[in-house]
Design an enzyme around this catalytic site. Sequence first.
Site, PDB file in Angstrom:
ATOM      1  N   ILE A 145       0.907  -1.377   0.494  1.00 15.51           N
ATOM      2  CA  ILE A 145       0.086   0.432  -0.712  1.00 15.51           C
ATOM      3  C   ILE A 145       1.291   1.488   0.036  1.00 15.51           C
ATOM      4  O   ILE A 145       0.039   2.518  -0.469  1.00 15.51           O
ATOM      5  CB  ILE A 145      -0.561  -0.035   0.674  1.00 15.51           C
ATOM      6  N   SER A 172      11.166   0.741   7.755  1.00 12.61           N
ATOM      7  CA  SER A 172      10.891  -0.828   7.516  1.00 12.61           C
ATOM      8  C   SER A 172      12.084  -1.888   7.367  1.00 12.61           C
ATOM      9  O   SER A 172      13.703  -1.943   7.458  1.00 12.61           O
ATOM     10  CB  SER A 172      10.729  -0.775   5.485  1.00 12.61           C
ATOM     11  N   ARG A 173      11.655  -2.409   7.948  1.00 14.21           N
ATOM     12  CA  ARG A 173      12.236  -3.631   8.207  1.00 14.21           C
ATOM     13  C   ARG A 173      13.348  -4.702   7.686  1.00 14.21           C
ATOM     14  O   ARG A 173      14.335  -5.186   7.740  1.00 14.21           O
ATOM     15  CB  ARG A 173      11.491  -4.930   9.947  1.00 14.21           C
ATOM     16  N   LYS A 195      -5.706   3.026   6.850  1.00 14.28           N
ATOM     17  CA  LYS A 195      -6.889   2.054   7.267  1.00 14.28           C
ATOM     18  C   LYS A 195      -6.379   0.508   7.557  1.00 14.28           C
ATOM     19  O   LYS A 195      -5.988   0.489   7.096  1.00 14.28           O
ATOM     20  CB  LYS A 195      -8.437   2.389   6.301  1.00 14.28           C
ATOM     21  N   ASP A 214     -10.318  -6.447   6.706  1.00 14.55           N
ATOM     22  CA  ASP A 214      -9.616  -5.494   5.606  1.00 14.55           C
ATOM     23  C   ASP A 214     -10.318  -5.022   4.428  1.00 14.55           C
ATOM     24  O   ASP A 214     -10.329  -3.667   4.762  1.00 14.55           O
ATOM     25  CB  ASP A 214      -8.379  -6.300   5.686  1.00 14.55           C
TER      26      ASP A 214
END
Length: 311
Positions: free
Chosen positions: A17, A39-40, A93, A171
């Site tokens: 996303i 970010s990992r 969201k 979702d």
Amino acid sequence: MTAATPIRVALIGLGKIARDQHLPAMAADPRFALVAVVSRHAQQPGLPSFHTFDDLLASGVAFDAVALCTPPQVRHGLARRALEAGKHVMLEKPPGATLSEVEDLRQVADARGVTLQATWHSRYAPAVAPARAWLEGRTITAARINWREDVRVWHPGQDWIWEPGGLGVFDPGINALSIATAVLPRPFFLTEATLHVPENRQSPIQAQLAFVDTLGVPVTAEFDFLQTGPQSWDIEVDTDGGALRLSHGGARLWIDRALVHEQPEAEYPGLYARFAELIGAGQSDVDVTPLRHVADVFLLGRRVAAPAFIE
């Protein structure tokens, strides 16, 4: 907030996303400048990239806001840290794994005097506002939601969506509820629900819901994560002045089977425009109505076993 002094944003979470929507929306809006990524597992070329939010805070990189695109189960702690550091926060969201988490964030944002935005991107679909306007003053007799998509296409390999707090079929289903709560003129309330939960997962893969509004008008919903072929994102409303249908996730508006409104999708540019407005006005927007409906479903819904889901 101008192109000369844009809002400096750190993007937390660099998954599908973020890449598909957040990056291009920010790039197209001169009121924003993406200055860092957390970010990992990924990096963004040309930008400082950090494994953790603590690493970002310790780096000295200056930023004004964060856009949180992590799974909802880990969002609260990150958002709270950002708010406490005086940063504006945009929440993907759903805004949190629980209603209590989001309420806590709202209180922290108010206390720190920063903006918190709980985003519902589907409300910015181009036909949603025209649908709401058309329904004003009409007598509604029924509404139906039909939201069916292929989880293997839209969430490939995303195991978090099947864990507690990941919502499963809700979702995408929460997008439908965000539109319904925006266009229907009266509140509606859950009366019954059936949740189909795969035997090897924790969240539902299909659901049937029944609501009534404050005048007893029925609102029903069918959510399905196993749709193949053409995807279905439709909301139909029967009225005394004709039948309304929102299709393609709110991109097209039909009245009595005639297409009356269609425009290119611009949901995330709309979200970022709203974020800039809220920051400029010193306000927050923390509407949790769609999440409250989903919480009601998990509280009241009857669970039935479904076949194991294999990716």
